[in-house]
Write a protein that holds these residues in place. Structure first.
Motif, PDB file in Angstrom:
ATOM      1  N   ILE A 619       0.785  -1.084   0.145  1.00  0.00           N
ATOM      2  CA  ILE A 619      -0.102  -0.216  -0.211  1.00  0.00           C
ATOM      3  C   ILE A 619       0.770   1.125   0.009  1.00  0.00           C
ATOM      4  N   GLY A 620       2.021   1.192   0.553  1.00  0.00           N
ATOM      5  CA  GLY A 620       3.013   2.426   0.639  1.00  0.00           C
ATOM      6  C   GLY A 620       3.349   2.916  -0.700  1.00  0.00           C
ATOM      7  N   GLU A 621       2.886   2.076  -2.040  1.00  0.00           N
ATOM      8  CA  GLU A 621       3.273   2.371  -3.340  1.00  0.00           C
ATOM      9  C   GLU A 621       2.180   3.425  -3.664  1.00  0.00           C
ATOM     10  N   GLY A 622       1.029   3.135  -3.272  1.00  0.00           N
ATOM     11  CA  GLY A 622      -0.211   3.841  -3.693  1.00  0.00           C
ATOM     12  C   GLY A 622      -0.125   5.058  -2.800  1.00  0.00           C
ATOM     13  N   LEU A 623       0.128   4.958  -1.608  1.00  0.00           N
ATOM     14  CA  LEU A 623       0.111   6.344  -0.724  1.00  0.00           C
ATOM     15  C   LEU A 623       1.325   7.336  -1.186  1.00  0.00           C
TER      16      LEU A 623
END
Length: 704
Positions: A619-623
């Motif tokens: 999810i860090g990629e999307g954030l």
């Protein structure tokens, strides 16, 4: 909104309701075929599968075999013709305490109701059976400290009563795609029927298969069987598994291991620091097995996938059809033991092939525009049954005549849905002379005077191909709204030879990108496509490419990026398979190919979609992508915080949006975003997001 005749794809709830066929099991005598059909649960929040029997002759309609709120999976026939499967449905003879875990069930050949064969607190992951003997095996987790089933049950109860969810790891990986690994570790077990005691209801000397126990065949194996893929010998005397072996810090490779059922002895048949070995089917005489071989990639060398035959007595490994320039997957042996049935991606399809073991000669069996899977060979050797699909129709069970190649669709549990358009092929030649092709789904009525807006849809992988129907990436939902959808196979796609893959390896932002732009040019040159109204979208690697496209061209009016890689320096160490990524790109390659370094060039409105439970692309990629779009892009948020970009976030979904209600929200949101920026019209917001008044609202009682 498109006009004209409606199809199921004009209503997303209707799309969710379409039956979804997958998998195929054949009885040893070839008289029975069983497939799995998934439909929405009664509350519409999940898909539940049931087993259906299909008549191999094609004369009788399909018959549903199982029905439960929990669903069934993993059908397997043993050598006696009894049908096994897994299900978390309640045991009608059990006490029903607690949340049920998947158990092993039996549907007797002679008929009658299904009954539980084996139930355990840790559940059963999968079932595997011998084709010529009543021998059944399961994959099931054991706690690391357990040496028996009783130990395992006690440790699980202790953990549950204490409310402990923590997991202590001493190795890698700790996650896989969408779930945490541990604390249980996968083991291979033999299912041993319990013989009734004197005085029990069953006749003395008979076997009551409703009462069974497990015999652990892999004690002390640890987490090595994470990707075991068991292949059972026809007589049930041994099982082949892929076992993980450590080859360095936080890295492993898959070796081929034979597990003797009687002695539990494990023998390594094939291992190498430079290749992975994946067990394939065992020959009818039990003397050989066909094996999948994949070379371990390096940042400079793409993996190669090939076949080999292993002599199960000597362990000698011989390449099979080494000049076959496709990536074959072995499916079954022909009954005479002289040839093997395989499937391989090929030019936007995935046909069936017959490979002669003695000579390596390869013969293509099917010539239709379809992708095959889950195929099995009839005992007469002249017929193959399989599941096929394409972007022209969803999965269906078919019969293939080996001699003529004639394919007949059987009376299945689902009819082909009517499509809102037609499928054609588009191809072009890249600047370096390489042919690049794509499928193009066109809406009805698209022509020179009424050209359709275009959506470029980029596949994931990247080692994949748009060659089979996908319920997760379904272009017809967009076609029903009037869009033409382009499904290209750029460099890195499989089915076009090893060199096609190699030319894009470690160069994600180069040839794959220019291929996509070239084939988009070719599609836009068609008179039935409107080149002034276009969008691009993709998921996973396709999401990466969508991000790269956004930073390198402004030709599209909107871009949708799902579960996408954004900053490769951060992605590499945090994905669930960081060891693989280290073999994919050097740090320098990651910098050269990272979309986040081009955020300042992004001027196109973007819809970002990500699930919090995504472990493959965390999810860090999307954030980080979302923050960079709002703060650093060429189209940042305004001073008041308003923006054309959107972030659709799913707290409970993973790399895939799996639940029916969320799939509907996904498509409604995507269609709304495209409608606003590509068509210049507004659609209602997705139901359930709380952004629209309830459908039955009125002004009654509202202050004036």
């Amino acid at each position: 909104m498109a006009t004209g005749p409606t199809t199921p794809f004009h209503d997303l709830d209707h799309v969710n309701a379409l039956p979804r066929v997958s998998g195929l099991a054949m009885s040893p005598d070839g008289a029975r075929l069983v497939t799995t059909v998934a439909t929405p649960s009664s509350d519409g929040t999940a898909f539940r599968a049931a087993l259906w029997e299909v008549d191999p002759t094609g004369e009788r309609p399909a018959v549903r075999l199982t029905r439960s709120a929990k669903g069934e999976a993993g059908a397997a026939f043993d050598g006696d013709g009894d049908l096994y499967f897994t299900s978390a449905r309640p045991d009608p003879d059990g006490e029903g305490d607690g949340e049920p875990r998947p158990a092993l069930w039996l549907l007797p050949r002679a008929g009658g109701e299904a009954r539980v064969v084996l139930s355990r607190p840790g559940g059963v992951s999968s079932v595997h059976a011998a084709s010529a003997a009543p021998a059944v095996f399961v994959m099931a987790d054991l706690m690391p400290g357990a040496s028996s089933e009783d130990d395992d049950a006690a440790l699980r109860e202790e953990r549950s009563k204490a409310g402990i969810s923590a997991i202590l790891h001493d190795g890698y990986p700790i996650r896989f795609w969408d779930h945490d690994l541990g604390p249980g570790q996968p083991h291979l077990h033999a299912v041993r029927p319990v013989r009734p005691r004197r005085g029990d209801a069953a006749a003395p000397g008979t076997v009551d298969r409703a009462a069974s126990e497990l015999r652990d065949l892999t004690p002390g194996v640890g987490p090595a069987l994470l990707h075991a893929s068991p292949q059972v010998a026809p007589d049930g005397s041994f099982v082949l598994v892929g076992s993980q072996r450590e080859v360095g810090a936080a890295d492993s490779c898959s070796e081929l291991v034979r597990v003797d059922v009687r002695t539990r002895r494990r023998r390594v048949l094939a291992t190498s620091p430079d290749a992975e070995y994946f067990p394939g089917p065992v020959s009818p005489d039990g003397a050989r097995a066909v094996v999948g071989v994949e070379t371990r990639s390096t940042p400079l060398e793409a993996p190669r996938v090939s076949l080999a035959v292993v002599d199960l007595a000597s362990g000698d490994l011989a390449p099979l059809a080494p000049d076959f320039d496709r990536w074959p997957i072995p499916l079954a042996w022909f009954p005479d033991g002289r040839s093997v049935l395989v499937v391989a991606a090929d030019d936007g399809r995935a046909p069936l092939f017959r490979v002669e073991v003695a000579t390596g000669a390869v013969t293509r069996l099917t010539d239709d525009d379809a992708a095959y899977s889950a195929a099995c060979v009839h005992p007469d050797g002249g017929t193959v049954f399989g599941v096929r699909s394409s972007y022209g129709f969803p999965p269906e069970v078919v019969r293939v005549d080996v001699a003529s190649g004639e394919v007949a669709r059987l009376e299945g549990p689902a009819e082909r849905p009517r499509l809102p358009g037609r499928l054609v092929e588009v191809e072009t030649t890249a600047a370096d002379g390489v042919r690049v092709r794509a499928w193009l789904a066109l809406p009805r009525g698209a022509n020179r005077t009424n050209p359709a807006p275009l959506v470029l849809w980029i596949h994931g992988g990247p080692l994949g191909s748009w060659n089979e129907w996908s319920w997760r990436w379904l272009p017809w939902n967009l076609v029903a709204e009037g869009y033409a959808v382009l499904l290209p196979d750029p460099r890195l796609s499989v089915g076009y030879g090893q060199d096609f893959v190699q030319r894009g390896w470690g160069r994600w932002g180069s040839e794959p990108y220019t291929d996509l732009m070239a084939v988009t040019d070719a599609a836009e040159a068609r008179p039935d496509v409107d080149e002034t109204r276009t969008a691009a979208m993709g998921g996973s690697f396709g999401g990466y490419m969508a991000n790269w496209v956004a930073g390198h061209t402004d030709r599209f009016r909107a871009i949708v990026t799902h579960a996408s890689l954004w900053a490769l320096d951060a992605f590499g160490p945090t994905t669930d398979a960081a060891h693989y990524w280290q073999r994919e790109m050097t740090p320098e390659m990651s910098v050269a190919n990272s979309p986040h370094l081009h955020v300042g060039e992004i001027v196109t409105p973007m819809l970002v979609v990500h699930g919090d439970k995504d472990y493959r692309v965390p999810i860090g990629e999307g954030l980080r992508l979302w923050y960079d779009l709002l703060a650093r892009s060429g189209r940042p948020a305004a001073a008041d915080g308003s923006t054309d970009h959107r972030f659709l976030y799913f707290p409970d979904e993973n790399h895939w949006i799996l639940s029916p209600q969320h799939a509907r929200v996904w498509y409604e949101t995507v269609l709304g975003f495209l409608s606003r920026h590509v068509l210049g019209t507004e659609r209602p917001q997705a139901r359930g997001l709380g952004l629209e008044p309830p459908s039955d609202s009125s002004d009654a009682g509202v202050p004036g």
